[in-house]
Scaffold this active site. Sequence first.
Site, short mmCIF file in Angstrom:
data_model
loop_
_atom_site.label_atom_id
_atom_site.label_comp_id
_atom_site.label_asym_id
_atom_site.label_seq_id
_atom_site.Cartn_x
_atom_site.Cartn_y
_atom_site.Cartn_z
N LYS A 111 0.81 -1.22 0.00
CA LYS A 111 0.00 0.00 0.00
C LYS A 111 0.85 1.27 0.00
O LYS A 111 0.37 2.33 -0.41
CB LYS A 111 -0.97 -0.03 1.17
CG LYS A 111 -1.97 -1.18 1.01
CD LYS A 111 -3.12 -1.10 1.97
CE LYS A 111 -4.18 -2.12 1.66
NZ LYS A 111 -3.90 -3.46 2.21
C1 LIG Z 1 -4.50 -4.55 1.65
C2 LIG Z 1 -3.78 -5.82 1.56
C3 LIG Z 1 -4.22 -6.86 0.73
C4 LIG Z 1 -5.51 -6.76 -0.05
O1 LIG Z 1 -5.47 -5.79 -1.05
P1 LIG Z 1 -6.82 -5.27 -1.71
O2 LIG Z 1 -6.44 -4.19 -2.62
O3 LIG Z 1 -7.68 -4.81 -0.56
O4 LIG Z 1 -7.45 -6.45 -2.38
C5 LIG Z 1 -3.44 -8.00 0.64
N1 LIG Z 1 -2.31 -8.14 1.35
C6 LIG Z 1 -1.85 -7.16 2.16
C7 LIG Z 1 -0.61 -7.37 2.91
C8 LIG Z 1 -2.57 -5.98 2.29
O5 LIG Z 1 -2.11 -5.00 3.08
#
Ligand SMILES: *Cc1c(COP(=O)(O)O)cnc(C)c1O
Length: 456
Positions: A111
């Site tokens: 993210k």
């Molecule tokens: C947010 C997250 C996900 C999921 O991603 P999405 O975009 O919500 O599908 C998967 N793995 C990790 C480590 C995350 O932080």
Amino acid sequence: MRYVSTRDNSKEYSFEDVFIKGLADDGGLYVPTSLKKFSPEELSKLKKLNYNDISTEIINQFSSDFISKGDLSSLIKKSYSTFREKEVVKISNVGDLKLLELFHGPTLAFKDIAMQFIGNLYEYYLTKNNKKINIVVATSGDTGAAAIDAIKGKSNLNIFVLHPNNRISPVQRKLMTTVEDDNVFNIAIDGNFDDCQNIVKQMFSDLDFSKSINMSGVNSINWARIIAQAVYYFYAYFKLNVDKPISFSVPTGNFGDVFAGYLSKQMGLPIDKLIVATNENDILHRAISNGDYVSRKVKETLSPSMDIQLASNFERLIYYVNSSNSEITSDIMKKIKQNEFQIDKSNLDIIQKDFVSESCDEDETLGIIKENFEKNGIILDPHTAVGVGVAHKLSFNDCVVLSTAHPCKFPSATDNAINKHEELPKELQYVHGKEENFQLLKNDTDEVKNFVKSKL
Ligand SMILES: *Cc1c(COP(=O)(O)O)cnc(C)c1O
């Protein structure tokens, strides 16, 4: 480029509206009215570029009426200058599969890649507009830390982060609650992630409230995040240097990351299948495999960032598979709200052209962590392990698995599997000894609104 809401496409919006508001007033998600499709020749030109320049080329397709290409390019450089990998992401091997390591940013999860970018995009916007913005965001663990790191200390911006109390890992929590900047507010909600997400949605849809505080959202529904995430699909494809379409296995929660893959495919990137990998919260797997989009109670798992039942970004896919018809999309969203939506056969056929899905339960996830440690000497974080496990279960033996978090963020999962965990990188170890700051609130939207107002 112009944008519309998935629930009412009669009105058009600019990139600025889309980025600053995140969610449309009618509750829908913003989507572009057209897409650039790169030709094979254009793709081979992109292939020669480094990560930041690929980012610039792709994001500029969406944002050119908001920021010039030159400014965008500097903003992107600045956004990724703190990453531990010079090329932002890295490709490694895990057995026969490729791992696309997306966790080399400041808070150790994928993210950061989108969030560092939009943090700087806010700053760019605010230097041109004399405004104060309040960001309110719900987190299943990783979004919050990434958003806080991207926003902390920036002027004319506050950030309020709602996390489900006791349902995220201590490392995830500490990365948020030990930040001292006075524009950062952590709220622990006595509920689960869907509750947090609902509170934020209700705050947005109370237009008197949201307009009065200039509320803005950085959740994974924000289109600016999606486009920044599309970039690493392109980069990975180019790095692999193959001339056939490749498949990506994507550990999925809110359907944001995998939707960025879908977007890349629509933009001409040769992608074969997008593999939706879920944990025991498998609504997306049930939906994509047999149309069952009925949510069940959220289970807490080893991969908390995927402990989600209602995947917000799925609405964008619903809109596209229904030929950009916002009336049909609105009707479907009503059914989803009443929890009685089944995807019909014709829609499912379209979805299954691009997507396959599978889920891994807790034992399988632990088994994958153990097997990869023993066979390959690699410690996988539990989310990535789900991506690897699902690729194996579906016999995708040469796909790219998105590695979404650094294993050190989830030490109890890896301790459980292999009696071993990775330590935080040195520069982040300070969080362990630091005082934490957060406010515990009831699962109640008014209480959260009052808290936010009291801080302004
Ligand atoms: C947010 C997250 C996900 C999921 O991603 P999405 O975009 O919500 O599908 C998967 N793995 C990790 C480590 C995350 O932080």
